[in-house]
Every structure is written in structure tokens, then in C-alpha cells.
Design a protein around this motif. Structure first.
Motif, PDB file in Angstrom:
ATOM      1  N   ASP A  31     103.629  89.430  12.223  1.00  0.00           N
ATOM      2  CA  ASP A  31     104.587  90.505  12.429  1.00  0.00           C
ATOM      3  C   ASP A  31     105.036  91.075  11.088  1.00  0.00           C
ATOM      4  O   ASP A  31     104.451  90.767  10.050  1.00  0.00           O
ATOM      5  CB  ASP A  31     105.775  90.041  13.280  1.00  0.00           C
ATOM      6  CG  ASP A  31     106.603  88.931  12.655  1.00  0.00           C
ATOM      7  OD1 ASP A  31     106.384  88.585  11.471  1.00  0.00           O
ATOM      8  OD2 ASP A  31     107.500  88.402  13.338  1.00  0.00           O
ATOM      9  N   ARG A  32     106.079  91.900  11.128  1.00  0.00           N
ATOM     10  CA  ARG A  32     106.615  92.517   9.912  1.00  0.00           C
ATOM     11  C   ARG A  32     107.452  91.483   9.149  1.00  0.00           C
ATOM     12  O   ARG A  32     108.172  90.704   9.762  1.00  0.00           O
ATOM     13  CB  ARG A  32     107.520  93.690  10.263  1.00  0.00           C
ATOM     14  CG  ARG A  32     106.801  94.830  10.925  1.00  0.00           C
ATOM     15  CD  ARG A  32     107.815  95.861  11.432  1.00  0.00           C
ATOM     16  NE  ARG A  32     107.136  96.830  12.272  1.00  0.00           N
ATOM     17  CZ  ARG A  32     107.004  98.109  11.956  1.00  0.00           C
ATOM     18  NH1 ARG A  32     107.526  98.581  10.864  1.00  0.00           N
ATOM     19  NH2 ARG A  32     106.368  98.925  12.762  1.00  0.00           N
ATOM     20  N   PRO A  33     107.402  91.530   7.827  1.00  0.00           N
ATOM     21  CA  PRO A  33     108.284  90.636   7.077  1.00  0.00           C
ATOM     22  C   PRO A  33     109.737  91.103   7.160  1.00  0.00           C
ATOM     23  O   PRO A  33     110.005  92.283   7.410  1.00  0.00           O
ATOM     24  CB  PRO A  33     107.752  90.742   5.647  1.00  0.00           C
ATOM     25  CG  PRO A  33     107.092  92.070   5.582  1.00  0.00           C
ATOM     26  CD  PRO A  33     106.554  92.345   6.962  1.00  0.00           C
ATOM     27  N   GLU A  34     110.628  90.165   6.950  1.00  0.00           N
ATOM     28  CA  GLU A  34     112.060  90.439   6.893  1.00  0.00           C
ATOM     29  C   GLU A  34     112.550  90.024   5.514  1.00  0.00           C
ATOM     30  O   GLU A  34     111.904  89.226   4.829  1.00  0.00           O
ATOM     31  CB  GLU A  34     112.790  89.644   7.967  1.00  0.00           C
ATOM     32  CG  GLU A  34     112.321  89.965   9.368  1.00  0.00           C
ATOM     33  CD  GLU A  34     112.899  89.029  10.418  1.00  0.00           C
ATOM     34  OE1 GLU A  34     113.620  88.069  10.049  1.00  0.00           O
ATOM     35  OE2 GLU A  34     112.624  89.259  11.600  1.00  0.00           O
ATOM     36  N   VAL A  35     113.708  90.523   5.115  1.00  0.00           N
ATOM     37  CA  VAL A  35     114.255  90.178   3.801  1.00  0.00           C
ATOM     38  C   VAL A  35     114.305  88.662   3.623  1.00  0.00           C
ATOM     39  O   VAL A  35     113.996  88.146   2.546  1.00  0.00           O
ATOM     40  CB  VAL A  35     115.646  90.820   3.599  1.00  0.00           C
ATOM     41  CG1 VAL A  35     116.319  90.283   2.342  1.00  0.00           C
ATOM     42  CG2 VAL A  35     115.509  92.334   3.514  1.00  0.00           C
ATOM     43  N   ALA A  36     114.643  87.939   4.674  1.00  0.00           N
ATOM     44  CA  ALA A  36     114.717  86.474   4.588  1.00  0.00           C
ATOM     45  C   ALA A  36     113.375  85.836   4.225  1.00  0.00           C
ATOM     46  O   ALA A  36     113.338  84.679   3.806  1.00  0.00           O
ATOM     47  CB  ALA A  36     115.226  85.906   5.911  1.00  0.00           C
ATOM     48  N   ASP A  37     112.273  86.573   4.365  1.00  0.00           N
ATOM     49  CA  ASP A  37     110.939  86.058   4.019  1.00  0.00           C
ATOM     50  C   ASP A  37     110.602  86.237   2.552  1.00  0.00           C
ATOM     51  O   ASP A  37     109.600  85.699   2.072  1.00  0.00           O
ATOM     52  CB  ASP A  37     109.858  86.774   4.847  1.00  0.00           C
ATOM     53  CG  ASP A  37     110.015  86.552   6.333  1.00  0.00           C
ATOM     54  OD1 ASP A  37     110.394  85.434   6.734  1.00  0.00           O
ATOM     55  OD2 ASP A  37     109.743  87.501   7.098  1.00  0.00           O
ATOM     56  N   GLY A  38     111.400  87.005   1.816  1.00  0.00           N
ATOM     57  CA  GLY A  38     111.070  87.333   0.435  1.00  0.00           C
ATOM     58  C   GLY A  38     110.791  86.123  -0.437  1.00  0.00           C
ATOM     59  O   GLY A  38     109.811  86.096  -1.192  1.00  0.00           O
ATOM     60  N   ALA A  39     111.621  85.096  -0.348  1.00  0.00           N
ATOM     61  CA  ALA A  39     111.426  83.895  -1.174  1.00  0.00           C
ATOM     62  C   ALA A  39     110.114  83.189  -0.826  1.00  0.00           C
ATOM     63  O   ALA A  39     109.391  82.739  -1.715  1.00  0.00           O
ATOM     64  CB  ALA A  39     112.605  82.937  -1.004  1.00  0.00           C
ATOM     65  N   ALA A  40     109.796  83.125   0.460  1.00  0.00           N
ATOM     66  CA  ALA A  40     108.551  82.471   0.878  1.00  0.00           C
ATOM     67  C   ALA A  40     107.334  83.268   0.399  1.00  0.00           C
ATOM     68  O   ALA A  40     106.342  82.676  -0.033  1.00  0.00           O
ATOM     69  CB  ALA A  40     108.517  82.311   2.394  1.00  0.00           C
ATOM     70  N   LEU A  41     107.410  84.595   0.446  1.00  0.00           N
ATOM     71  CA  LEU A  41     106.296  85.408  -0.048  1.00  0.00           C
ATOM     72  C   LEU A  41     106.114  85.205  -1.548  1.00  0.00           C
ATOM     73  O   LEU A  41     104.984  85.092  -2.028  1.00  0.00           O
ATOM     74  CB  LEU A  41     106.496  86.879   0.284  1.00  0.00           C
ATOM     75  CG  LEU A  41     105.951  87.334   1.642  1.00  0.00           C
ATOM     76  CD1 LEU A  41     106.532  86.584   2.813  1.00  0.00           C
ATOM     77  CD2 LEU A  41     106.150  88.830   1.813  1.00  0.00           C
ATOM     78  N   TRP A  42     107.218  85.137  -2.272  1.00  0.00           N
ATOM     79  CA  TRP A  42     107.142  84.885  -3.717  1.00  0.00           C
ATOM     80  C   TRP A  42     106.461  83.544  -3.975  1.00  0.00           C
ATOM     81  O   TRP A  42     105.581  83.445  -4.821  1.00  0.00           O
ATOM     82  CB  TRP A  42     108.552  84.914  -4.323  1.00  0.00           C
ATOM     83  CG  TRP A  42     108.585  84.637  -5.784  1.00  0.00           C
ATOM     84  CD1 TRP A  42     108.373  85.530  -6.793  1.00  0.00           C
ATOM     85  CD2 TRP A  42     108.823  83.378  -6.418  1.00  0.00           C
ATOM     86  NE1 TRP A  42     108.471  84.905  -8.018  1.00  0.00           N
ATOM     87  CE2 TRP A  42     108.751  83.584  -7.813  1.00  0.00           C
ATOM     88  CE3 TRP A  42     109.096  82.098  -5.930  1.00  0.00           C
ATOM     89  CZ2 TRP A  42     108.933  82.548  -8.722  1.00  0.00           C
ATOM     90  CZ3 TRP A  42     109.283  81.066  -6.840  1.00  0.00           C
ATOM     91  CH2 TRP A  42     109.203  81.303  -8.225  1.00  0.00           C
TER      92      TRP A  42
END
Length: 172
Positions: free
Chosen positions: A11-22
């Protein structure tokens, strides 16, 4: 589709996913790592042109980030693709790329995908050439940014892969 693939949700990423993507980008070992702030902004401002794969616990295990080029509104530029080491070799990157392009094409006219790949990144080369083959599209390559254009030290050239025309996506 294997049981492990069925347990994944894209699905679409959410702001809360930012750390995990980093973290995924950092652990990939071959991506240029942006600041953690950049991944937070990406999840906020470019969620519509990015995708995240979540495990059965909801945790991000892969992502693809992209944006529609302002000067070429039919072109999706794929910025980064990363998959957690435990999920590699299962076709997840291809599933992410296909899901993202299908979603973007359903929302607007999409005729091409672009990405840049440094020479020797065979996993990315395979991902994007197989994407082109699956969608019956040509691949054109040219150096977009030469080594001497990077101001922050040695950097391999970035080769632009332009894939298109895309004719089998939902908007066509």
C-alpha cells in the motif's frame, strides 16, 4: 504466490513508515542514503507515487519511492527500491514496482518509467529490464549524471533507464 508472499500487503507509505524506510535503505548496502528527514517527507509528500510492502505484523519490509516528473507528467521516476534481506529473492521488488505503476496508471496517464542505476548494480538492472519485458516496453539507456558532476566525492555515474511506452497498464 507463496505463503510468504501472501502474507505481504502493498500500500501507500505513511509518515510513520519514514524511519523504517530509512533503515531499509541504510541496510540495503547499495543505495545512496538520504537523511531520515527526507524519508519522512517522502512518505508525506510522495506517498501517492510510492509503495510499501508490509509483513503480516504491519512492519515495512520493502519499499519503492518515486515521483511524477513535473516536466513529463506521463513519466514516473523511481527513486529508490529496497527490500529487507529476509525477503530478498522472492520477487518482492518486482511486485512492488508492478503494484506502484498499476496504481499510478489508474490515477493518471502513465506512459513511461524512469530510474537511474549505477553500473554494476545487477539486481537493479535485472529488476528494471524484466519490468520492461513484462510490459512489452523498450529500455533506453544514457548517462544522466557523470562521475564529475557529483560535488561530494567519488560517485559512480548514474545511468538513466527510460522504459516505455507502457501500453498494458490500467489506463490504456
Amino acid at each position: 504466490m507463496t505463503a510468504a508472499q501472501a502474507d505481504l500487503h502493498i500500500d501507500r507509505p505513511e509518515v510513520a513508515d519514514g524511519a523504517a524506510l530509512w533503515r531499509l535503505a541504510k541496510e540495503s548496502g547499495n543505495l545512496d542514503l538520504n537523511s531520515s528527514y527526507a524519508y519522512l517527507l517522502w512518505c508525506r509528500d510522495f506517498a501517492g507515487t510510492s509503495a510499501v510492502a508490509r509483513g503480516d505484523d504491519g512492519r515495512p519490509v520493502g519499499f519503492v519511492t518515486g515521483y511524477v516528473r513535473p516536466d513529463r507528467p506521463g513519466t514516473l521516476l523511481v527513486w529508490q527500491v529496497a527490500v529487507d534481506a529476509a525477503y530478498r529473492g522472492r520477487g518482492l521488488a518486482a511486485r512492488l514496482l508492478d503494484a506502484l505503476t498499476a496504481r499510478v496508471a489508474a490515477e493518471q496517464d502513465l506512459t513511461a518509467v524512469e530510474t537511474t542505476i549505477t553500473p554494476g548494480n545487477t539486481a537493479s538492472e535485472r529488476l528494471f529490464t524484466s519490468f520492461a519485458a513484462r510490459h512489452g516496453a523498450r529500455v533506453e539507456r544514457e548517462v544522466l549524471f557523470a562521475t564529475d558532476q557529483f560535488p561530494d566525492g567519488p560517485h559512480d555515474p548514474e545511468v538513466l533507464y527510460r522504459i516505455g511506452p507502457l501500453t498494458d497498464l490500467p489506463n490504456h
